[in-house]
Design a protein around this motif. Sequence first.
Motif, PDB file in Angstrom:
ATOM      1  N   PHE A 134     -14.591  13.571   7.344  1.00 49.09           N
ATOM      2  CA  PHE A 134     -14.631  12.791   6.102  1.00 49.09           C
ATOM      3  C   PHE A 134     -13.932  11.477   6.418  1.00 49.09           C
ATOM      4  O   PHE A 134     -12.865  11.485   7.035  1.00 49.09           O
ATOM      5  N   SER A 135     -14.537  10.364   6.034  1.00 53.29           N
ATOM      6  CA  SER A 135     -13.932   9.087   6.393  1.00 53.29           C
ATOM      7  C   SER A 135     -14.048   8.076   5.261  1.00 53.29           C
ATOM      8  O   SER A 135     -15.077   7.998   4.594  1.00 53.29           O
ATOM      9  N   VAL A 136     -12.986   7.330   5.058  1.00 50.58           N
ATOM     10  CA  VAL A 136     -12.998   6.254   4.066  1.00 50.58           C
ATOM     11  C   VAL A 136     -12.430   5.011   4.734  1.00 50.58           C
ATOM     12  O   VAL A 136     -11.299   5.040   5.231  1.00 50.58           O
ATOM     13  N   ASN A 137     -13.210   3.952   4.753  1.00 48.69           N
ATOM     14  CA  ASN A 137     -12.725   2.701   5.320  1.00 48.69           C
ATOM     15  C   ASN A 137     -12.628   1.646   4.224  1.00 48.69           C
ATOM     16  O   ASN A 137     -13.573   1.448   3.460  1.00 48.69           O
ATOM     17  N   THR A 138     -11.471   1.007   4.160  1.00 55.10           N
ATOM     18  CA  THR A 138     -11.305  -0.079   3.193  1.00 55.10           C
ATOM     19  C   THR A 138     -10.990  -1.362   3.973  1.00 55.10           C
ATOM     20  O   THR A 138     -10.841  -1.331   5.195  1.00 55.10           O
ATOM     21  N   GLU A 139     -10.849  -2.440   3.246  1.00 55.93           N
ATOM     22  CA  GLU A 139     -10.559  -3.729   3.888  1.00 55.93           C
ATOM     23  C   GLU A 139      -9.239  -3.693   4.653  1.00 55.93           C
ATOM     24  O   GLU A 139      -9.058  -4.403   5.633  1.00 55.93           O
ATOM     25  N   LYS A 140      -8.310  -2.827   4.217  1.00 55.49           N
ATOM     26  CA  LYS A 140      -6.983  -2.820   4.841  1.00 55.49           C
ATOM     27  C   LYS A 140      -6.687  -1.597   5.697  1.00 55.49           C
ATOM     28  O   LYS A 140      -5.704  -1.588   6.435  1.00 55.49           O
ATOM     29  N   LEU A 141      -7.486  -0.532   5.548  1.00 48.11           N
ATOM     30  CA  LEU A 141      -7.146   0.719   6.226  1.00 48.11           C
ATOM     31  C   LEU A 141      -8.390   1.568   6.519  1.00 48.11           C
ATOM     32  O   LEU A 141      -9.215   1.804   5.626  1.00 48.11           O
ATOM     33  N   SER A 187       0.540   8.402  -1.007  1.00 48.27           N
ATOM     34  CA  SER A 187      -0.184   8.705  -2.248  1.00 48.27           C
ATOM     35  C   SER A 187      -1.693   8.581  -2.032  1.00 48.27           C
ATOM     36  O   SER A 187      -2.474   9.354  -2.565  1.00 48.27           O
ATOM     37  N   LEU A 188      -2.076   7.594  -1.220  1.00 45.18           N
ATOM     38  CA  LEU A 188      -3.503   7.398  -0.934  1.00 45.18           C
ATOM     39  C   LEU A 188      -4.070   8.616  -0.204  1.00 45.18           C
ATOM     40  O   LEU A 188      -5.139   9.122  -0.549  1.00 45.18           O
ATOM     41  N   TYR A 238     -12.217   2.837  15.916  1.00 40.84           N
ATOM     42  CA  TYR A 238     -12.632   3.931  15.031  1.00 40.84           C
ATOM     43  C   TYR A 238     -13.256   5.088  15.823  1.00 40.84           C
ATOM     44  O   TYR A 238     -12.988   6.261  15.558  1.00 40.84           O
ATOM     45  N   GLU A 265      -4.612  11.418  -2.561  1.00 47.94           N
ATOM     46  CA  GLU A 265      -5.831  11.211  -3.353  1.00 47.94           C
ATOM     47  C   GLU A 265      -7.074  11.573  -2.525  1.00 47.94           C
ATOM     48  O   GLU A 265      -7.993  12.221  -2.999  1.00 47.94           O
ATOM     49  N   TYR A 266      -7.073  11.122  -1.263  1.00 47.47           N
ATOM     50  CA  TYR A 266      -8.215  11.413  -0.388  1.00 47.47           C
ATOM     51  C   TYR A 266      -8.368  12.922  -0.192  1.00 47.47           C
ATOM     52  O   TYR A 266      -9.482  13.427  -0.098  1.00 47.47           O
ATOM     53  N   MET A 299       0.817  -1.213   0.000  1.00 49.28           N
ATOM     54  CA  MET A 299       0.000   0.000   0.000  1.00 49.28           C
ATOM     55  C   MET A 299       0.852   1.265   0.000  1.00 49.28           C
ATOM     56  O   MET A 299       1.792   1.386   0.779  1.00 49.28           O
ATOM     57  N   ASP A 300       0.493   2.178  -0.860  1.00 50.54           N
ATOM     58  CA  ASP A 300       1.211   3.443  -0.930  1.00 50.54           C
ATOM     59  C   ASP A 300       0.408   4.471  -0.120  1.00 50.54           C
ATOM     60  O   ASP A 300      -0.435   5.178  -0.649  1.00 50.54           O
TER      61      ASP A 300
END
Lengths: 121, 121
Positions: free
Chosen positions: A73-80, A46-47, A103, A50-51, A42-43
């Motif tokens: 503002f929140s973004v949840n993915t499988e890894k982060l 850079s992520l 969280y 983008e966010y 995972m970068d």
Amino acid sequence: MSFREHIETVCNNLEGAVACSVMGVDGIEIDTFITSAPDNEMDLKSLLIEYSTLLKSVRDAAEVHKAGGVTEFSVNTEKLLTVARLISPEYFMVVAMKPEANYGKARYLLRVTAPKVQAEF
Amino acid sequence: MSFREHIETVCNNLEGAVACSVMGVDGIEIDTFITSAPDNEMDLKSLLIEYSTLLKSVRDAAEVHKAGGVTEFSVNTEKLLTVARLISPEYFMVVAMKPEANYGKARYLLRVTAPKVQAEF
């Protein structure tokens, strides 16, 4: 306290924290404290950039549709999991953490720390 | 149960809920249940469409940077809290609520309801 101390305090108080950063909505990082690499592939930086671009779009959309200023503002993915809190219309604090991290505590830590960072601006 | 019953159940179990919707990441609404207008000036449906476009960008950014699939996306403003949960890579459920609503409960309700909606697809 400097920015660095505030973002370090957030990470030290949050088990599973990966990084905490103060950034501009233009994607330019002011300071970042990284505790551990979340994943070899995972970068993270850079992520987050983008966010931040997306956060700017979110801010503009909310303004156009009269929803008021963006606070979080929140973004949840499988890894982060990531939670960002606006410090001003142009700057935000963001904490990235592992999926098993608390969280709710991350949101709380940002809520109490953001005004302290704002005071340093 | 139909989509409508599921999204109605979310709203009925969440004090301060404004609307719950099942949408595509292309911004096309499948079904929306609105409990109350959040603000006379706010254009809720247009705002959700804008957010869905951003969700698509978030999904693409997470994929490019190897962060895994997006599970949840949230935007909170001074007037409206919104939490979206992906049902599939193309569809999501979103709940919009007043700022004083229980954000944690909204996340919980989406987490338990999304698989039920997914089963109807």
